[in-house]
Design an enzyme around this catalytic site. Sequence first.
Site, PDB file in Angstrom:
ATOM      1  N   TYR A 144      15.715   0.515   8.238  1.00  0.00           N
ATOM      2  CA  TYR A 144      15.389  -0.735   7.550  1.00  0.00           C
ATOM      3  C   TYR A 144      15.322  -1.930   8.495  1.00  0.00           C
ATOM      4  O   TYR A 144      14.705  -2.950   8.182  1.00  0.00           O
ATOM      5  CB  TYR A 144      16.400  -1.009   6.442  1.00  0.00           C
ATOM      6  CG  TYR A 144      16.244  -0.131   5.214  1.00  0.00           C
ATOM      7  CD1 TYR A 144      15.217   0.803   5.125  1.00  0.00           C
ATOM      8  CD2 TYR A 144      17.120  -0.242   4.152  1.00  0.00           C
ATOM      9  CE1 TYR A 144      15.088   1.606   4.011  1.00  0.00           C
ATOM     10  CE2 TYR A 144      16.999   0.555   3.026  1.00  0.00           C
ATOM     11  CZ  TYR A 144      15.975   1.482   2.956  1.00  0.00           C
ATOM     12  OH  TYR A 144      15.852   2.272   1.840  1.00  0.00           O
ATOM     13  N   LYS A 159      21.162  13.366   9.716  1.00  0.00           N
ATOM     14  CA  LYS A 159      20.234  14.474   9.985  1.00  0.00           C
ATOM     15  C   LYS A 159      20.302  14.790  11.480  1.00  0.00           C
ATOM     16  O   LYS A 159      19.294  14.797  12.203  1.00  0.00           O
ATOM     17  CB  LYS A 159      18.810  14.116   9.560  1.00  0.00           C
ATOM     18  CG  LYS A 159      18.579  14.214   8.061  1.00  0.00           C
ATOM     19  CD  LYS A 159      18.755  15.628   7.505  1.00  0.00           C
ATOM     20  CE  LYS A 159      17.651  16.552   7.943  1.00  0.00           C
ATOM     21  NZ  LYS A 159      17.799  17.920   7.349  1.00  0.00           N
ATOM     22  N   ASP A 198      20.132  15.804   3.213  1.00  0.00           N
ATOM     23  CA  ASP A 198      19.506  16.563   2.132  1.00  0.00           C
ATOM     24  C   ASP A 198      20.548  17.384   1.374  1.00  0.00           C
ATOM     25  O   ASP A 198      20.531  17.469   0.144  1.00  0.00           O
ATOM     26  CB  ASP A 198      18.372  17.443   2.656  1.00  0.00           C
ATOM     27  CG  ASP A 198      18.748  18.228   3.901  1.00  0.00           C
ATOM     28  OD1 ASP A 198      19.794  17.947   4.508  1.00  0.00           O
ATOM     29  OD2 ASP A 198      17.987  19.149   4.276  1.00  0.00           O
ATOM     30  N   ASP A 225      21.371   3.825   1.258  1.00  0.00           N
ATOM     31  CA  ASP A 225      20.657   3.281   0.110  1.00  0.00           C
ATOM     32  C   ASP A 225      20.319   4.390  -0.876  1.00  0.00           C
ATOM     33  O   ASP A 225      20.529   4.265  -2.097  1.00  0.00           O
ATOM     34  CB  ASP A 225      19.386   2.598   0.615  1.00  0.00           C
ATOM     35  CG  ASP A 225      18.673   1.808  -0.461  1.00  0.00           C
ATOM     36  OD1 ASP A 225      19.253   1.594  -1.545  1.00  0.00           O
ATOM     37  OD2 ASP A 225      17.525   1.383  -0.225  1.00  0.00           O
ATOM     38  N   ASP A 277      22.405   5.336  -4.783  1.00  0.00           N
ATOM     39  CA  ASP A 277      21.724   5.301  -6.085  1.00  0.00           C
ATOM     40  C   ASP A 277      21.980   6.588  -6.860  1.00  0.00           C
ATOM     41  O   ASP A 277      22.259   6.568  -8.065  1.00  0.00           O
ATOM     42  CB  ASP A 277      20.220   5.101  -5.889  1.00  0.00           C
ATOM     43  CG  ASP A 277      19.856   3.672  -5.532  1.00  0.00           C
ATOM     44  OD1 ASP A 277      20.786   2.861  -5.328  1.00  0.00           O
ATOM     45  OD2 ASP A 277      18.655   3.365  -5.443  1.00  0.00           O
TER      46      ASP A 277
END
Length: 370
Positions: free
Chosen positions: A139, A194, A226, A250, A254
């Site tokens: 970001y 990752k 994942d 982020d 959620d």
Amino acid sequence: MKTYEIAVVHGDGIGREVCQSALSVIQALPGLTDAFTFKEYPAGADEYLRSGSAFPDATYEGCRRADAILHGATGIPGVTYPDGTETGIEFGLQLRFRLDLYANIRPIKLRPGIQSKLRDRKPGDIDYVIVRENTEGLYAARGNGVNLRDEMAADTLVVTRKGIERICRTAFELSRRRSGAPGDGKRRVTVCDKANVLRTYAFFRKVFNEVAEQYPDVEADYAYADAMTCHLVERPEHYDVIVTENMFGDIISDLAAVTVGSMGMSPSAEIGKEHGFFQAAHGSAPTIAGQNIANPYGTILSGAAMLEWLGERHGDQRLLLAAAAVERGVSAAMRSPHGLTRDLGGAARTSDITELVIGNLLPAASDAAE
């Protein structure tokens, strides 16, 4: 007695409704009538349409000077820059970078009175914190990416040793203050990355391991991003504190919020060395704005986090007791037969929830003082 200046940015969509709900609760706290001055500032997509800037200089200066910042929500999907990115979210993103709000702390807790979306989960089964690095990662490339002749686009994911060290240290220190994972009571910090694919995440994990060596009393744990989306559904009781890069934080927060009721249940505290910014993790939900049906719990709980942060920072016992009173008032409201908004399976309005929480502040304050 110190008076604290709070910068209030209502924002877009349901932002004004949920932010006002949190303000009403704070202003109703007994014994704190003269503890705060609230100064409102504009930012977001509506402000962009009005003035051409989603984050006016005066708003930045007001936030920089304030003792803390309370926010509703910003962003409207159809209001974008020429490159297609949203204008409204400029406020939150730029504030993080400019005030160095490097630690985004998002508690995920299934509370009494709330039905989890996960079968057979009950209060106490889900209680962990996601610690999201807030100033680096993918970001941080916003506004600096490349779109070459509308044929190729690229953004860069950058992490630094300093940034990783301080966010990992924040996570381990937080775990030390907690009671451990619900499943086994162990204090545990899980790095979500990752590292098997990208060098940036392998570097993140390497630095995480170096920091972990300084906390032998806290277990170091690992999960690929994942796989984490599966683990948070299948075995959320395993987690105590999760630390991760900006974008992954982020995404998984959620998902996590929905497991404890809805996006409306997720508060957040964005903290740096000098500044604190408090908002719910959800967006502006413009399709339900102005209907008095938004869930304000996340923003009210963010207000409680603001009180706690200010109380700890300034050694102000009044604010620590007030934060506990809001937490207990929220818990009492959620247990009420009329304490659930539409997203939680109920029919309560935003204003109903506000009144319920305020109605429970006095007994909650008395309990907190005992």
